[in-house]
Write a protein that holds these residues in place. Structure first.
Motif, PDB file in Angstrom:
ATOM      1  N   SER A 113      -5.843   6.286   7.294  1.00 39.07           N
ATOM      2  CA  SER A 113      -5.024   5.408   6.447  1.00 39.07           C
ATOM      3  C   SER A 113      -4.230   4.403   7.274  1.00 39.07           C
ATOM      4  CB  SER A 113      -4.075   6.237   5.583  1.00 39.07           C
ATOM      5  OG  SER A 113      -3.157   6.957   6.383  1.00 39.07           O
ATOM      6  N   ALA A 114      -4.012   4.705   8.556  1.00 38.04           N
ATOM      7  CA  ALA A 114      -3.331   3.735   9.417  1.00 38.04           C
ATOM      8  C   ALA A 114      -4.156   2.460   9.556  1.00 38.04           C
ATOM      9  CB  ALA A 114      -3.072   4.347  10.788  1.00 38.04           C
ATOM     10  N   GLU A 115      -5.492   2.592   9.468  1.00 35.74           N
ATOM     11  CA  GLU A 115      -6.372   1.425   9.544  1.00 35.74           C
ATOM     12  C   GLU A 115      -6.799   0.922   8.169  1.00 35.74           C
ATOM     13  OE1 GLU A 115      -9.433   1.213  12.541  1.00 35.74           O
ATOM     14  OE2 GLU A 115      -8.712   3.076  13.435  1.00 35.74           O
ATOM     15  N   ASN A 116      -6.826   1.819   7.198  1.00 37.98           N
ATOM     16  CA  ASN A 116      -7.218   1.431   5.842  1.00 37.98           C
ATOM     17  C   ASN A 116      -6.221   2.014   4.850  1.00 37.98           C
ATOM     18  OD1 ASN A 116      -8.391   0.836   3.396  1.00 37.98           O
ATOM     19  ND2 ASN A 116     -10.201   2.130   3.677  1.00 37.98           N
ATOM     20  N   PRO A 117      -5.123   1.305   4.608  1.00 41.25           N
ATOM     21  CA  PRO A 117      -4.080   1.854   3.718  1.00 41.25           C
ATOM     22  C   PRO A 117      -4.524   1.993   2.270  1.00 41.25           C
ATOM     23  CG  PRO A 117      -3.572  -0.416   4.346  1.00 41.25           C
ATOM     24  CD  PRO A 117      -4.739   0.005   5.186  1.00 41.25           C
ATOM     25  N   LEU A 183      -6.801   4.729  -9.988  1.00 41.15           N
ATOM     26  CA  LEU A 183      -6.070   3.940 -10.988  1.00 41.15           C
ATOM     27  C   LEU A 183      -4.744   3.433 -10.421  1.00 41.15           C
ATOM     28  CD1 LEU A 183      -6.658   6.047 -14.232  1.00 41.15           C
ATOM     29  CD2 LEU A 183      -7.483   3.732 -13.786  1.00 41.15           C
ATOM     30  N   GLN A 184      -4.043   4.307  -9.707  1.00 44.60           N
ATOM     31  CA  GLN A 184      -2.763   3.895  -9.139  1.00 44.60           C
ATOM     32  C   GLN A 184      -2.954   2.843  -8.054  1.00 44.60           C
ATOM     33  OE1 GLN A 184      -0.267   7.011  -7.397  1.00 44.60           O
ATOM     34  NE2 GLN A 184       1.457   6.134  -8.509  1.00 44.60           N
ATOM     35  N   ARG A 185      -4.038   2.971  -7.286  1.00 50.69           N
ATOM     36  CA  ARG A 185      -4.312   1.954  -6.269  1.00 50.69           C
ATOM     37  C   ARG A 185      -4.542   0.589  -6.894  1.00 50.69           C
ATOM     38  NH1 ARG A 185      -9.587   2.213  -2.378  1.00 50.69           N
ATOM     39  NH2 ARG A 185     -10.551   1.310  -4.245  1.00 50.69           N
ATOM     40  N   GLY A 186      -5.126   0.583  -8.080  1.00 53.77           N
ATOM     41  CA  GLY A 186      -5.325  -0.682  -8.768  1.00 53.77           C
ATOM     42  C   GLY A 186      -4.014  -1.370  -9.115  1.00 53.77           C
ATOM     43  N   ILE A 187      -2.951  -0.593  -9.208  1.00 54.27           N
ATOM     44  CA  ILE A 187      -1.629  -1.152  -9.520  1.00 54.27           C
ATOM     45  C   ILE A 187      -0.844  -1.454  -8.245  1.00 54.27           C
ATOM     46  CG2 ILE A 187       0.589  -0.678 -10.648  1.00 54.27           C
ATOM     47  CD1 ILE A 187      -1.004   1.221 -12.535  1.00 54.27           C
ATOM     48  N   SER A 188      -0.834  -0.485  -7.327  1.00 55.66           N
ATOM     49  CA  SER A 188       0.016  -0.618  -6.135  1.00 55.66           C
ATOM     50  C   SER A 188      -0.702  -1.240  -4.945  1.00 55.66           C
ATOM     51  CB  SER A 188       0.526   0.768  -5.719  1.00 55.66           C
ATOM     52  OG  SER A 188      -0.548   1.576  -5.227  1.00 55.66           O
ATOM     53  N   GLY A 189      -2.045  -1.164  -4.956  1.00 58.98           N
ATOM     54  CA  GLY A 189      -2.803  -1.667  -3.817  1.00 58.98           C
ATOM     55  C   GLY A 189      -2.905  -0.688  -2.671  1.00 58.98           C
ATOM     56  N   ARG A 190      -2.327   0.491  -2.817  1.00 56.48           N
ATOM     57  CA  ARG A 190      -2.326   1.466  -1.739  1.00 56.48           C
ATOM     58  C   ARG A 190      -3.021   2.754  -2.167  1.00 56.48           C
ATOM     59  NH1 ARG A 190       0.550   0.400   2.613  1.00 56.48           N
ATOM     60  NH2 ARG A 190       0.492   2.591   3.233  1.00 56.48           N
ATOM     61  N   GLY A 191      -3.673   3.390  -1.211  1.00 57.46           N
ATOM     62  CA  GLY A 191      -4.278   4.680  -1.457  1.00 57.46           C
ATOM     63  C   GLY A 191      -3.276   5.798  -1.241  1.00 57.46           C
ATOM     64  N   GLN A 192      -3.756   7.027  -1.271  1.00 56.26           N
ATOM     65  CA  GLN A 192      -2.872   8.173  -1.067  1.00 56.26           C
ATOM     66  C   GLN A 192      -3.704   9.414  -0.773  1.00 56.26           C
ATOM     67  OE1 GLN A 192      -1.127   9.921  -4.847  1.00 56.26           O
ATOM     68  NE2 GLN A 192      -1.804   7.914  -5.621  1.00 56.26           N
TER      69      GLN A 192
END
Length: 399
Positions: A113-117, A183-192
């Motif tokens: 995630s440091a390279e692909n948030p 779905l949340q990434r579609g809103i925030s732009g970030r993964g988890q």
């Protein structure tokens, strides 16, 4: 890509899975069935479940359809570089190894995630963080410690459920978490990072029994010894030693059952008038019913119940489901080609995902892959040329 494939909800999504056994592969299968490109990373020698015997023989062909396979040696630095490049190309990464295993190769969530948030990373583990997280878990382990084996077996005889319930449901919960994170990434732009665990899954399964105790103050009895909430809700041995499950869970169903079986005396008995009356009378009622039903055939009883809308069930075995008229008529079974073993190349049928979208089952787009079947194509897609691929193969970093 066919129109049906492109119309699937997860078409265009790339998933890379570092998984084995059942839990992680189930998550990958769910996402693959829904249209994602799912890439299974296997060791050079192949996933161990390809060659399991006995109860494990169905693991690989059941949970790895609609996937691509690449074989990588993660013990080599060159293999680690390939795996890392592949993982960074993904929307979702799945893993179900012991905590810390993939961190050794720079394939953990923190490193990727440091390279692909935008990356979504799904861990399938034995336990969520806590005192037990260091333990090695299996489906049977958590069934025993989590109350499911106690509830399934007779008193004093804990018994695991007859399928890999926690592995399969744990993988499904992982897929639910992945889709929620998308779905949340579609809103925030970030993964988890998403965590799904066998033990907590098992606790969820027995939650109804926990709440029963919390509300009534009485511990739930194992299912074979439970006090049924219904007067008639049992397996009966009938003519010829056959068995059938019969039930009457309402007063109307009880009267119907009595009418179609000519039990006028039972229908008129005031001590059996309500369901609760019949529950209280079970110690004497059930022996009567067993005696009367012993003279009837299972076929006759099934036909009568079918005709009058009463719930019933023959006692089926898994192998008999291949001939089930409903499954065959509804298209719930599909052909796959076996990838391994003595029957490699032969066609068998497998159950499809148990839902329909837009009036259709989710299809088998590709059979479970042979080991490394897509290695070259995937490496080319990552930018490796023919000479580089050959060098990786010569060094046994990929296969």
């Amino acid at each position: 890509m066919s129109s049906r494939t492109s119309s699937l909800p997860l078409a265009g999504l790339r998933v890379v899975e570092f998984t084995h056994m059942v839990m992680g592969p189930t998550c990958g299968m769910v996402l693959a069935d829904l249209g994602a490109e799912v890439i299974k990373v296997e060791p050079i020698e192949g996933d161990r479940t390809r060659h399991l015997l006995g109860a494990g023989a169905g693991f690989f062909p059941m949970f790895n359809r609609n996937k691509k396979s690449i074989a990588i040696d993660l013990r080599q630095s060159a293999g680690q570089a390939v795996a890392r490049k592949l993982a960074l190309s993904a929307d979702v990464v799945l893993q179900n190894f012991k905590p810390g295993t993939l961190a050794k190769y720079g394939l953990d969530y923190a490193a990727l995630s440091a390279e692909n948030p935008r990356l979504i990373y799904v861990n399938h583990t034995g336990f969520l963080p806590g005192p037990y997280e260091h333990r090695t878990a299996l489906d049977e382990v958590v069934q025993m410690m989590g109350g499911l084996a106690y509830m399934t077996g007779r008193p004093g005889d804990p018994l695991r459920a007859g399928t890999s319930v926690n592995d399969i449901m744990g993988g499904m919960f992982g897929a639910i978490g992945a889709m929620a994170a998308l779905l949340q990434r579609g809103i925030s732009g970030r993964g988890q990072e998403v965590d799904s665990a066998l033990f907590e899954n098992n606790v969820f399964l027995v939650g109804q029994h926990m709440l029963q105790y919390a509300i009534t103050g009485e511990a739930a009895a194992p299912m074979p010894a439970r006090i049924s909430p219904w007067g008639v809700y049992d397996v009966f041995t009938v003519q010829g030693g056959e068995q059938i499950f019969l039930s009457a869970v309402s007063d109307v169903q009880w009267q119907t059952l009595c009418r179609i079986l000519d039990w006028a005396d039972l229908a008129a008995d005031p001590q059996l008038a309500s369901n609760n009356d019949r529950v209280r009378a079970r110690p004497t009622l059930l022996p009567q019913l067993r005696q009367r039903l012993a003279e009837r055939s299972a076929t006759e009883l099934a036909q009568l119940c079918e005709a009058h809308g009463l719930p019933y069930a023959p006692i089926g075995r898994p192998e008999q489901l291949y001939d089930d008229p409903h499954l065959n008529a509804s298209g719930a079974l599909a052909d796959i080609t076996l990838p391994d073993g003595e029957r490699a190349g032969q066609t068998v049928r497998t159950p499809l995902f148990p839902l329909r979208l837009a009036g259709a089952h989710l299809p088998v787009r590709s059979s479970p892959p042979t080991k490394g079947a897509h290695t070259d194509a995937l490496l080319q897609g990552l930018g490796y040329d023919a000479a580089q691929i050959e060098a990786l193969r010569t060094a046994a970093a990929v296969a």
